[in-house]
Design an enzyme around this catalytic site. Structure first.
Site, PDB file in Angstrom:
ATOM      1  CD  GLN A 378      73.739  71.482   7.983  1.00 28.70           C
ATOM      2  OE1 GLN A 378      72.994  72.457   8.090  1.00 28.70           O
ATOM      3  NE2 GLN A 378      73.813  70.564   8.925  1.00 28.70           N
ATOM      4  CD  GLU A 428      67.634  61.079   5.614  1.00 22.61           C
ATOM      5  OE1 GLU A 428      66.433  61.414   5.555  1.00 22.61           O
ATOM      6  OE2 GLU A 428      68.466  61.596   6.381  1.00 22.61           O
ATOM      7  CG  ASP A 478      72.687  67.054  11.293  1.00 26.75           C
ATOM      8  OD1 ASP A 478      71.936  67.798  11.947  1.00 26.75           O
ATOM      9  OD2 ASP A 478      73.279  67.431  10.262  1.00 26.75           O
ATOM     10  CB  CYS A 506      69.259  72.999  13.053  1.00 27.21           C
ATOM     11  SG  CYS A 506      67.749  72.050  12.832  1.00 27.21           S
ATOM     12  CD  GLU A 549      73.181  73.033  12.615  1.00 26.51           C
ATOM     13  OE1 GLU A 549      72.892  71.874  12.288  1.00 26.51           O
ATOM     14  OE2 GLU A 549      72.472  74.024  12.300  1.00 26.51           O
TER      15      GLU A 549
END
Length: 556
Positions: A378, A428, A478, A506, A549
Site C-alpha cells: 500500500q 496472487e 483487494d 482503490c 480506499e
C-alpha cells in the site's frame, strides 16, 4: 433450432472489392497523415489485423463471445467487447486469420441475430496526430498546436499530481465522501470517511517519468530541457511533457532529491531519453520506494537497446556515484531492464541489483514485511495501518474461521489476520509478491497460512469447491483498479459457505460493476445466493487527490 452458418452473400466478389477499397483507403490515409506509422513497425500491435463485429445481442457476456469464436475455429489475439453495446473489436495474428474470421462471422445466425463483420481501422496515434496538426517534423520532443499550447499554459503540476492541493483537509474528505456517496447511493445510505495520521510526504512509492520539460520558454539545449518527475498528460492526450515533483506535497523530500540527482545525470548523459513514439532511446523511468525508517530503494528503468555489457557496467557505476551523493539513506539500487513497449506490470522486465540490499523491510502493525522492487505494498503506510485495523475489526476472531485472501500481494492482510483465525489461504498472480508473502509469513512466525500463485479467476473456482466442507469462510478481496474478473464473482456467489465478503477497492467507480453483480438476483449467468452490503467505510489513503480506499462488507 440448432445454430448454423448461413450462406454468406457479403463475402462474394463485390464484398472482396469493397474490402480491398477500404484497405487501400486505409493505406492512403496512413501515407497522407502518418497517424498509423506504428502499425508498420516489426513489433506486433493489437491494432493491426482487427475486425469489428456488430449486430451482437445487447446483453452479451465476454465469455459467451469467446465461446462463439472458439466454436467457429477462430484464434483471436485480443477481444474487446463494448459493455451494453452491440459491437465488439477482435484482433488476429495475421491477415489470413482476419480474412478467415470475416468469412466465418459475417452473416452468421446467432442468438436470433444475423452477425455482421467488417475490417476495423487501427486507432490514430495521438502523438503523431498532434505533431501533424502542429506541422512538426517529429525530431524533437512534444510540440503543441496553438490550441494545445493555450491549454498547456493552464496546466499546473499540482493540478495533475495532487488536484486537491488548494483544498483544506476537511474539504478534501468532504469531496471524497460525496464522490463515494454517489457511487453507493443505490446500495447504502451510510458511509463514513476516516482521517489518516499524515497527509504530507506520505508516498512510499514514487514512479517518476523521464521526458521533456513543459516550460514555455525555449531551452538553449534539448538535454537541458529533460525533466524527471510527473507527466502533465498522457500519450492518449498527445502530451508527454514532464514536470519535476518539487511542489508536490505527497512526495517525500528524499524521493524529490533522488529525482533531482537523476535528472542532472540524465541531462549530462550521452544516451537519449526513451521515446514512446518510435521506441528508441534508453532512459525510461525512476522508481523510489521508502520505508518508515527513511531507507530508500531506487530503481532505474532502462531500455538497453544495443548497449554492450561494458557500456551497461559503466552506466551502473554512474548511477551508483550519482545516488551516493544524495543526502539520504539509499540502501538499495536496482537497474530494471525493460524491453517491452509498455511499462505496466513486469512483463519484459529484468531486475538487477546494482548495490546495497536486495530488499526493503517495513514494520507494520507490529509485524515485519519484506518488499521487493516489483511487489505491491500500500502506497501510504500509516494510512494503510488505519485501513487494515478496520478490516481486522470487521472479521470475527473465531478459531474455526478460514480466511481467503484474494489478490493478496505480499500477504499483508492475511498475515495480520492469521493469529486470530484457523487458517488463511492467499492467492496472487505476481510470483515475486508470492515469494515475499511466504518470507513475510516466516519472518512473523505464521504457520497457519499458505499462498497460491496464479490468477484468482483460475484458482478460486477449484479452491472454493475443496473448501465446501468448512462451516465458516470469510473472503477478503483487494483487487487491482479494474476490479475482480467475472469468473471470480461467479465463484464467490456459488460458494454458499462464504457468509461474509470484505471488498477493498482503490477505484470504486471501476469496481461498481462487481458490487452490482455480487448483489444482483439470480440469473442464468449469475447463480448462487446474492450478497447484500451491510457496511461501508472510506479510508483516505491518498490525501490531496480525489482517490479514496473504499471498504465494503457483504453478507448473505
Amino acid at each position: 433450432m440448432a445454430e448454423q452458418a448461413q450462406p454468406i452473400s457479403s463475402v462474394d466478389d463485390t464484398c472482396a472489392n469493397s474490402q480491398a477499397k477500404e484497405q487501400n483507403q486505409m493505406h492512403s490515409d496512413q501515407e497522407q497523415h502518418d497517424h498509423y506509422s506504428y502499425t508498420k513497425r516489426e513489433e506486433f500491435t493489437s491494432e493491426i489485423f482487427k475486425i469489428e463485429i456488430y449486430n451482437l445481442p445487447f446483453y452479451l457476456g465476454f465469455v459467451e463471445l469467446k465461446k462463439l469464436l472458439k466454436k467457429l475455429d477462430l484464434q483471436p489475439i485480443k477481444v474487446k467487447l463494448i459493455p451494453r453495446a452491440t459491437f465488439a473489436f477482435v484482433t488476429f495474428g495475421s491477415e489470413a486469420e482476419r480474412q478467415k474470421a470475416l468469412k466465418a462471422i459475417d452473416g452468421y445466425n446467432w442468438k436470433k441475430k444475423v452477425l455482421q463483420a467488417k475490417l476495423a481501422k487501427p486507432v490514430v496515434d495521438p502523438i503523431a496526430k498532434k505533431r501533424n496538426a502542429a506541422g512538426n517534423d517529429g525530431t524533437t520532443g512534444d510540440v503543441d498546436s496553438e490550441q494545445n499550447k493555450k491549454r498547456a499554459k493552464t496546466l499546473n503540476i499540482l493540478d495533475v499530481v495532487i488536484p486537491l492541493w488548494d483544498k483544506s483537509y476537511d474539504q478534501q474528505l468532504k469531496i471524497k465522501k460525496n464522490n463515494l456517496d454517489r457511487i453507493l447511493r443505490k446500495c447504502t445510505s451510510k458511509l463514513e470517511a476516516i482521517k489518516v495520521p499524515e497527509i504530507n510526504n506520505y508516498r512510499n512509492k514514487c514512479e517518476f517519468a523521464i521526458g521533456q520539460d513543459s516550460k514555455d520558454e525555449v531551452v538553449i539545449s534539448v538535454r537541458a530541457g529533460i525533466a524527471v518527475g510527473f507527466r502533465l498528460g498522457s500519450y492518449r492526450e498527445g502530451n508527454l511533457s514532464v514536470v519535476p515533483p518539487t511542489d508536490c506535497a505527497n512526495v517525500p523530500e528524499e524521493a524529490k532529491a533522488i529525482a533531482k540527482a537523476m535528472q542532472s545525470l540524465i541531462q549530462q548523459s550521452s544516451l537519449p531519453v526513451y521515446s514512446f513514439v518510435d521506441h528508441t532511446g534508453y532512459w525510461r523511468q525512476i522508481c523510489v520506494r521508502r520505508n518508515l525508517l527513511g531507507q530508500l530503494m531506487a530503481i532505474v528503468q532502462l531500455h538497453p537497446q544495443d548497449l554492450s555489457e561494458d557500456q551497461l557496467q559503466s552506466l551502473k557505476d554512474e548511477i551508483n556515484r550519482c545516488l551516493e551523493k544524495c543526502d539520504c539513506q539509499v540502501v538499495s539500487v536496482y537497474l530494471q531492464k525493460q524491453t517491452t513497449r509498455s511499462s505496466a506490470g513486469n512483463a519484459g522486465s529484468v531486475y538487477e541489483i546494482i548495490s546495497g540490499s536486495k530488499y526493503l523491510y517495513e514494520d507494520f502493525l507490529g509485524m515485519k514485511f519484506r518488499i521487493s522492487p516489483s511487489s505491491f505494498f500500500q502506497g501510504n503506510t500509516l494510512a494503510a495501518e488505519v485501513l487494515y485495523r478496520n478490516i481486522r475489526d470487521w472479521c470475527p476472531t473465531k478459531a474455526t474461521t478460514v480466511v481467503l485472501d484474494i489478490c493478496c500481494g505480499t500477504g499483508t492482510i492475511g498475515i495480520l489476520m492469521a493469529k486470530n483465525v484457523n487458517r488463511v489461504i492467499g492467492i496472487e498472480m505476481v510470483e515475486d509478491a508470492i515469494e515475499d508473502a511466504r518470507v513475510n509469513a516466516e519472518l512473523n512466525d505464521i504457520k497457519n497460512i499458505e499462498f497460491i500463485c496464479g490468477k484468482a479467476e483460475d484458482k478460486l473456482p477449484t479452491l472454493v469447491d475443496n473448501l465446501s466442507v468448512i462451516s465458516e469462510v470469510i473472503a477478503i478481496v483487494d483487487p487491482p483498479r479494474a476490479g475482480l474478473h467475472t469468473r471470480v464473482i461467479k465463484a464467490l456467489r456459488r460458494s454458499l459457505f462464504i457468509k461474509k465478503l470484505i471488498y477493498v477497492s482503490c477505484n470504486p467507480a471501476m469496481a461498481v460493476t462487481n458490487f452490482v453483480e455480487l448483489c444482483s438476483p439470480r440469473t442464468n449467468r449469475l447463480r448462487g445466493q446474492p450478497f447484500k452490503i451491510m457496511k461501508a467505510l472510506a479510508v483516505d489513503l491518498f490525501p490531496y487527490t480525489e482517490q479514496c480506499e473504499l471498504v465494503l462488507q457483504f453478507e448473505r
